[in-house]
Design a protein around this motif. Structure first.
Motif, PDB file in Angstrom:
ATOM      1  N   ILE A  37      12.875   3.861  -3.036  1.00  0.00           N
ATOM      2  CA  ILE A  37      11.506   3.803  -3.535  1.00  0.00           C
ATOM      3  C   ILE A  37      10.903   2.494  -3.040  1.00  0.00           C
ATOM      4  O   ILE A  37      11.476   1.420  -3.245  1.00  0.00           O
ATOM      5  CB  ILE A  37      11.475   3.859  -5.068  1.00  0.00           C
ATOM      6  CG1 ILE A  37      12.121   5.152  -5.560  1.00  0.00           C
ATOM      7  CG2 ILE A  37      10.037   3.721  -5.578  1.00  0.00           C
ATOM      8  CD1 ILE A  37      12.375   5.167  -7.058  1.00  0.00           C
ATOM      9  N   ILE A  38       9.757   2.595  -2.376  1.00  0.00           N
ATOM     10  CA  ILE A  38       9.113   1.422  -1.788  1.00  0.00           C
ATOM     11  C   ILE A  38       7.686   1.323  -2.309  1.00  0.00           C
ATOM     12  O   ILE A  38       6.904   2.263  -2.167  1.00  0.00           O
ATOM     13  CB  ILE A  38       9.112   1.519  -0.249  1.00  0.00           C
ATOM     14  CG1 ILE A  38      10.546   1.681   0.274  1.00  0.00           C
ATOM     15  CG2 ILE A  38       8.429   0.301   0.359  1.00  0.00           C
ATOM     16  CD1 ILE A  38      10.633   2.047   1.739  1.00  0.00           C
ATOM     17  N   ALA A  39       7.363   0.193  -2.924  1.00  0.00           N
ATOM     18  CA  ALA A  39       6.004  -0.067  -3.410  1.00  0.00           C
ATOM     19  C   ALA A  39       5.294  -0.930  -2.366  1.00  0.00           C
ATOM     20  O   ALA A  39       5.817  -1.968  -1.949  1.00  0.00           O
ATOM     21  CB  ALA A  39       6.048  -0.769  -4.760  1.00  0.00           C
ATOM     22  N   VAL A  40       4.105  -0.491  -1.947  1.00  0.00           N
ATOM     23  CA  VAL A  40       3.384  -1.164  -0.867  1.00  0.00           C
ATOM     24  C   VAL A  40       1.991  -1.561  -1.338  1.00  0.00           C
ATOM     25  O   VAL A  40       1.214  -0.729  -1.793  1.00  0.00           O
ATOM     26  CB  VAL A  40       3.262  -0.235   0.372  1.00  0.00           C
ATOM     27  CG1 VAL A  40       2.601  -0.971   1.530  1.00  0.00           C
ATOM     28  CG2 VAL A  40       4.621   0.294   0.786  1.00  0.00           C
ATOM     29  N   ASP A  41       1.698  -2.851  -1.218  1.00  0.00           N
ATOM     30  CA  ASP A  41       0.372  -3.371  -1.538  1.00  0.00           C
ATOM     31  C   ASP A  41      -0.626  -2.874  -0.496  1.00  0.00           C
ATOM     32  O   ASP A  41      -0.254  -2.463   0.604  1.00  0.00           O
ATOM     33  CB  ASP A  41       0.430  -4.908  -1.543  1.00  0.00           C
ATOM     34  CG  ASP A  41      -0.902  -5.550  -1.850  1.00  0.00           C
ATOM     35  OD1 ASP A  41      -1.622  -5.059  -2.746  1.00  0.00           O
ATOM     36  OD2 ASP A  41      -1.241  -6.553  -1.191  1.00  0.00           O
ATOM     37  N   PHE A  42      -1.907  -2.946  -0.835  1.00  0.00           N
ATOM     38  CA  PHE A  42      -2.943  -2.470   0.077  1.00  0.00           C
ATOM     39  C   PHE A  42      -3.621  -3.626   0.832  1.00  0.00           C
ATOM     40  O   PHE A  42      -3.415  -3.800   2.025  1.00  0.00           O
ATOM     41  CB  PHE A  42      -3.985  -1.636  -0.683  1.00  0.00           C
ATOM     42  CG  PHE A  42      -5.038  -1.055   0.213  1.00  0.00           C
ATOM     43  CD1 PHE A  42      -4.741   0.010   1.047  1.00  0.00           C
ATOM     44  CD2 PHE A  42      -6.314  -1.585   0.256  1.00  0.00           C
ATOM     45  CE1 PHE A  42      -5.692   0.541   1.904  1.00  0.00           C
ATOM     46  CE2 PHE A  42      -7.285  -1.059   1.096  1.00  0.00           C
ATOM     47  CZ  PHE A  42      -6.974   0.003   1.914  1.00  0.00           C
ATOM     48  N   ASP A  43      -4.427  -4.407   0.124  1.00  0.00           N
ATOM     49  CA  ASP A  43      -5.233  -5.453   0.773  1.00  0.00           C
ATOM     50  C   ASP A  43      -4.347  -6.530   1.390  1.00  0.00           C
ATOM     51  O   ASP A  43      -3.499  -7.118   0.720  1.00  0.00           O
ATOM     52  CB  ASP A  43      -6.183  -6.088  -0.257  1.00  0.00           C
ATOM     53  CG  ASP A  43      -7.217  -5.093  -0.747  1.00  0.00           C
ATOM     54  OD1 ASP A  43      -8.111  -4.755   0.039  1.00  0.00           O
ATOM     55  OD2 ASP A  43      -7.110  -4.653  -1.903  1.00  0.00           O
ATOM     56  N   GLY A  44      -4.540  -6.757   2.682  1.00  0.00           N
ATOM     57  CA  GLY A  44      -3.773  -7.774   3.387  1.00  0.00           C
ATOM     58  C   GLY A  44      -2.382  -7.334   3.788  1.00  0.00           C
ATOM     59  O   GLY A  44      -1.674  -8.067   4.466  1.00  0.00           O
ATOM     60  N   THR A  45      -1.980  -6.156   3.357  1.00  0.00           N
ATOM     61  CA  THR A  45      -0.648  -5.639   3.667  1.00  0.00           C
ATOM     62  C   THR A  45      -0.747  -4.426   4.586  1.00  0.00           C
ATOM     63  O   THR A  45      -0.200  -4.429   5.678  1.00  0.00           O
ATOM     64  CB  THR A  45       0.116  -5.283   2.374  1.00  0.00           C
ATOM     65  OG1 THR A  45       0.206  -6.461   1.571  1.00  0.00           O
ATOM     66  CG2 THR A  45       1.505  -4.771   2.671  1.00  0.00           C
ATOM     67  N   LEU A  46      -1.451  -3.396   4.130  1.00  0.00           N
ATOM     68  CA  LEU A  46      -1.687  -2.236   4.989  1.00  0.00           C
ATOM     69  C   LEU A  46      -2.910  -2.441   5.875  1.00  0.00           C
ATOM     70  O   LEU A  46      -2.963  -1.937   6.987  1.00  0.00           O
ATOM     71  CB  LEU A  46      -1.880  -0.975   4.141  1.00  0.00           C
ATOM     72  CG  LEU A  46      -0.630  -0.431   3.474  1.00  0.00           C
ATOM     73  CD1 LEU A  46      -0.980   0.672   2.485  1.00  0.00           C
ATOM     74  CD2 LEU A  46       0.352   0.074   4.518  1.00  0.00           C
ATOM     75  N   CYS A  47      -3.884  -3.158   5.351  1.00  0.00           N
ATOM     76  CA  CYS A  47      -5.123  -3.346   6.118  1.00  0.00           C
ATOM     77  C   CYS A  47      -5.488  -4.815   6.240  1.00  0.00           C
ATOM     78  O   CYS A  47      -5.082  -5.637   5.432  1.00  0.00           O
ATOM     79  CB  CYS A  47      -6.275  -2.579   5.465  1.00  0.00           C
ATOM     80  SG  CYS A  47      -6.830  -3.293   3.917  1.00  0.00           S
ATOM     81  N   MET A  48      -6.261  -5.098   7.262  1.00  0.00           N
ATOM     82  CA  MET A  48      -6.821  -6.425   7.465  1.00  0.00           C
ATOM     83  C   MET A  48      -8.048  -6.539   6.559  1.00  0.00           C
ATOM     84  O   MET A  48      -8.536  -5.540   6.055  1.00  0.00           O
ATOM     85  CB  MET A  48      -7.263  -6.597   8.919  1.00  0.00           C
ATOM     86  CG  MET A  48      -6.227  -6.189   9.932  1.00  0.00           C
ATOM     87  SD  MET A  48      -4.969  -7.398  10.137  1.00  0.00           S
ATOM     88  CE  MET A  48      -5.576  -8.198  11.578  1.00  0.00           C
ATOM     89  N   GLY A  49      -8.551  -7.719   6.411  1.00  0.00           N
ATOM     90  CA  GLY A  49      -9.765  -7.891   5.630  1.00  0.00           C
ATOM     91  C   GLY A  49      -9.474  -8.515   4.285  1.00  0.00           C
ATOM     92  O   GLY A  49      -8.331  -8.641   3.858  1.00  0.00           O
ATOM     93  N   THR A  50     -10.522  -8.916   3.634  1.00  0.00           N
ATOM     94  CA  THR A  50     -10.443  -9.558   2.336  1.00  0.00           C
ATOM     95  C   THR A  50     -11.137  -8.665   1.316  1.00  0.00           C
ATOM     96  O   THR A  50     -12.261  -8.211   1.551  1.00  0.00           O
ATOM     97  CB  THR A  50     -11.127 -10.942   2.378  1.00  0.00           C
ATOM     98  OG1 THR A  50     -10.534 -11.713   3.428  1.00  0.00           O
ATOM     99  CG2 THR A  50     -10.973 -11.663   1.064  1.00  0.00           C
TER     100      THR A  50
END
Length: 122
Positions: free
Chosen positions: A2-15
């Motif tokens: 099971i892998i938990a993945v953040d979105f902002d700054g992790t999967l995508c660029m931008g702030t």
């Protein structure tokens, strides 16, 4: 795993709240992880409209996920509680100590951890 993945700054660029382009190799690695049989949880602070934007962006990019800020159902059944912290074998987040490795490095690390886990070394 099971892998938990953040979105902002992790999967995508931008702030936050802006959503930029995918991080290099994020789409490819997330697809490889899913193909390898991992259970992927989008793990983000986004809510409401901002969460919908993130989900739509992931769908447009072809990034797979099984759950959003929620536990894998077998763990809920096993422990009978829905704690705020999502249970995972590993967490991928740009705010982790030492920063975010490249996505190919993340894939290699997870593959090695899974091997050790299956062999009972973890």
């Amino acid at each position: 795993m099971i892998i938990a993945v953040d979105f902002d700054g992790t999967l995508c660029m931008g702030t936050y709240p802006e959503i930029g382009s995918p991080k290099p190799y994020a789409v490819e690695v997330m697809n490889k992880l899913k193909a390898d049989g991992h259970y992927l949880i989008l793990w983000t602070c986004r809510r409401g409209e901002r969460l919908e934007e993130a989900i739509n962006w992931m769908l447009e990019q072809g990034i797979p996920f099984d759950r959003i800020n929620a536990h894998e159902p077998a763990n809920l059944a096993l422990y009978g509680d829905d704690a705020r912290k999502v249970y995972a074998h590993c967490y991928i987040d740009d705010k982790q100590v030492g920063g975010l490795p490249t996505w190919p490095e993340i894939y290699d690390w997870i593959t090695e951890q899974e091997r050790k886990w299956k062999e009972g070394q973890l």
